[in-house]
Design a protein around this motif. Sequence first.
Motif, short mmCIF file in Angstrom:
data_model
loop_
_atom_site.label_atom_id
_atom_site.label_comp_id
_atom_site.label_asym_id
_atom_site.label_seq_id
_atom_site.Cartn_x
_atom_site.Cartn_y
_atom_site.Cartn_z
N ALA A 35 14.31 1.20 -14.60
CA ALA A 35 14.06 2.60 -14.46
C ALA A 35 13.03 2.84 -13.43
O ALA A 35 13.33 4.03 -12.76
CB ALA A 35 13.71 2.94 -15.95
N PHE A 36 11.97 2.15 -13.44
CA PHE A 36 10.72 2.61 -12.32
C PHE A 36 11.28 2.41 -11.10
O PHE A 36 11.13 3.59 -10.16
CB PHE A 36 9.63 1.52 -12.58
CG PHE A 36 8.51 1.70 -11.59
CD1 PHE A 36 7.73 2.84 -11.72
CD2 PHE A 36 8.31 0.98 -10.77
CE1 PHE A 36 6.65 3.08 -10.88
CE2 PHE A 36 7.33 1.00 -9.87
CZ PHE A 36 6.68 2.04 -9.86
N ILE A 37 12.08 1.42 -10.73
CA ILE A 37 12.45 1.12 -9.39
C ILE A 37 13.50 2.20 -8.85
O ILE A 37 13.59 2.88 -7.77
CB ILE A 37 13.00 -0.23 -8.85
CG1 ILE A 37 11.83 -1.10 -9.20
CG2 ILE A 37 13.54 -0.49 -7.88
CD1 ILE A 37 12.30 -2.81 -9.14
N ILE A 38 14.50 2.66 -9.86
CA ILE A 38 15.54 3.49 -9.73
C ILE A 38 15.00 4.68 -9.52
O ILE A 38 15.69 5.52 -8.81
CB ILE A 38 16.72 3.19 -10.66
CG1 ILE A 38 17.28 2.15 -10.49
CG2 ILE A 38 17.65 4.50 -10.57
CD1 ILE A 38 18.49 1.66 -11.65
N THR A 39 13.81 5.42 -10.23
CA THR A 39 13.23 6.72 -10.41
C THR A 39 12.79 6.57 -8.80
O THR A 39 12.89 7.96 -8.26
CB THR A 39 12.13 6.66 -11.15
OG1 THR A 39 12.82 6.81 -12.54
CG2 THR A 39 11.67 8.24 -11.00
N TRP A 105 20.77 -6.60 -5.78
CA TRP A 105 20.92 -5.34 -5.23
C TRP A 105 21.79 -4.36 -6.10
O TRP A 105 21.62 -3.38 -6.33
CB TRP A 105 21.52 -5.62 -3.69
CG TRP A 105 22.41 -4.48 -3.41
CD1 TRP A 105 23.72 -4.22 -3.45
CD2 TRP A 105 22.02 -3.19 -2.79
NE1 TRP A 105 24.07 -3.10 -2.81
CE2 TRP A 105 23.02 -2.59 -2.49
CE3 TRP A 105 20.74 -2.87 -2.44
CZ2 TRP A 105 22.92 -1.16 -1.91
CZ3 TRP A 105 20.43 -1.37 -1.82
CH2 TRP A 105 21.74 -0.79 -1.60
N CYS A 106 22.83 -5.16 -6.51
CA CYS A 106 24.14 -4.36 -7.34
C CYS A 106 23.17 -3.71 -8.72
O CYS A 106 23.55 -2.58 -9.03
CB CYS A 106 25.03 -5.26 -7.67
SG CYS A 106 26.15 -5.85 -6.48
N GLY A 107 22.61 -4.52 -9.51
CA GLY A 107 22.09 -4.36 -10.85
C GLY A 107 20.76 -3.41 -10.66
O GLY A 107 20.46 -2.56 -11.58
N TRP A 108 20.14 -3.37 -9.25
CA TRP A 108 18.83 -2.88 -9.30
C TRP A 108 18.66 -1.54 -8.23
O TRP A 108 17.81 -1.05 -8.16
CB TRP A 108 17.73 -3.88 -9.04
CG TRP A 108 17.65 -4.80 -10.13
CD1 TRP A 108 18.13 -5.80 -10.59
CD2 TRP A 108 16.36 -4.80 -10.96
NE1 TRP A 108 17.74 -6.32 -11.67
CE2 TRP A 108 16.40 -5.78 -11.71
CE3 TRP A 108 14.98 -4.22 -10.97
CZ2 TRP A 108 15.53 -6.26 -12.98
CZ3 TRP A 108 14.16 -4.50 -12.03
CH2 TRP A 108 14.42 -5.49 -13.05
N THR A 113 24.94 1.83 -9.19
CA THR A 113 23.96 1.82 -10.66
C THR A 113 23.12 2.84 -10.59
O THR A 113 22.93 3.24 -11.63
CB THR A 113 23.43 0.13 -10.26
OG1 THR A 113 24.45 -0.85 -10.42
CG2 THR A 113 22.41 0.04 -11.52
N VAL A 114 22.61 3.31 -9.51
CA VAL A 114 21.34 4.16 -9.41
C VAL A 114 22.19 5.46 -10.00
O VAL A 114 21.34 6.18 -11.09
CB VAL A 114 20.94 4.44 -8.03
CG1 VAL A 114 19.94 5.66 -7.98
CG2 VAL A 114 20.05 3.53 -7.81
#
Length: 352
Positions: A35-39, A105-108, A113-114
């Motif tokens: 959540a932190f990285i995707i934010t 890469w796919c999951g994060w 995903t994003v």
Amino acid sequence: MAHDFREGLYTVDKRGRRRWGYPSIVRGYFYRRRAFIITLLLLFYVTMPWLELGGKQAILLDLAHRKFIFFGSTFWATDGRFLMLVLGGLAITLFFVTAFVGRAWCGWACPETVFLEFLFRPLESFIDGSPAQRKKLDATPWTGGKLLKKAIKYTVFSALSWFLASTFLAYFVGSEKLLQMMSDWPGNNLGTFLMTLALMAAFLFQFGWFREQFCTVLCPYARFQSVLMDADTVLVGYDSRRGEPRGKLRGGDGGGGCVDCGPCLRVCPTGIDIRNGTQLECIHCAACIDACDSIMTEIDRPTGLIRYDTENRFRGSTSKILRPRVLIYAGLLAAYATSFVYLLHARELTDF
């Protein structure tokens, strides 16, 4: 273990009909970090077209005028060597990351995903309710209440898709020019208006309906990942030596560590059973790790039955992370980055 799990997709039945997924969310250790990285990635996506650096748009890909701006540096069509280095560097980065940590890469970081897992699905949960409530709603006949909920959801999805499409277009048209077009009559900028609608429809189709089917059916990366991975690649896996034979929780110590509770299946965005081993559909999002760890903590058993590890370690063998292919990819990536920085520093601009 299912013996026929490789003979078909989890999201498609034997007759080729769509199986809808209703993944749950477990806010565990890895979810919070994702959540932190995707934010940060979302903030990057929505702000870069609107920020200015040195009087220029932070990122602008002006294809019509063959002008490309990245963080204050302007590149032109004659700067093909930089494009070659960027594309080559991105390819090597993908090879390096996949060989080292699988489909991280796919999951994060993948836009699929994003946008889906951290924008569209949360909105869907807010409007339609929990996964069980959504599944029940889809199974019930069409009524006024169901029609209203679906209309509200897809109206919200359409508005979000329009915003994402407009932001995407701002990278190519320019934010100021796009705002001027948006305040004008659509017929005066018909091409841009139709492009916005097309992009909006694409976002709405992908994240409102097609969803994980892209990962399992269309994505080319899923097809060649097995060439880049080996038994020493860090991936999400199930420790069958510890977990089998699985069985329901009992008072004694008999059986394996897996209590066959099911949360690892219910949280998976592509619907797989991670206990069947490494699979093409797995995007290494670690949702199953959070789900399994939460159950193990509740029943006072060691966590890590599902974890990030290598296939060799899952088999009880030793594993070597820094192996030749990883070192070669790292060396190539360093060479690309060094060449880019040197050529950028030595570049002399000439006005004609």
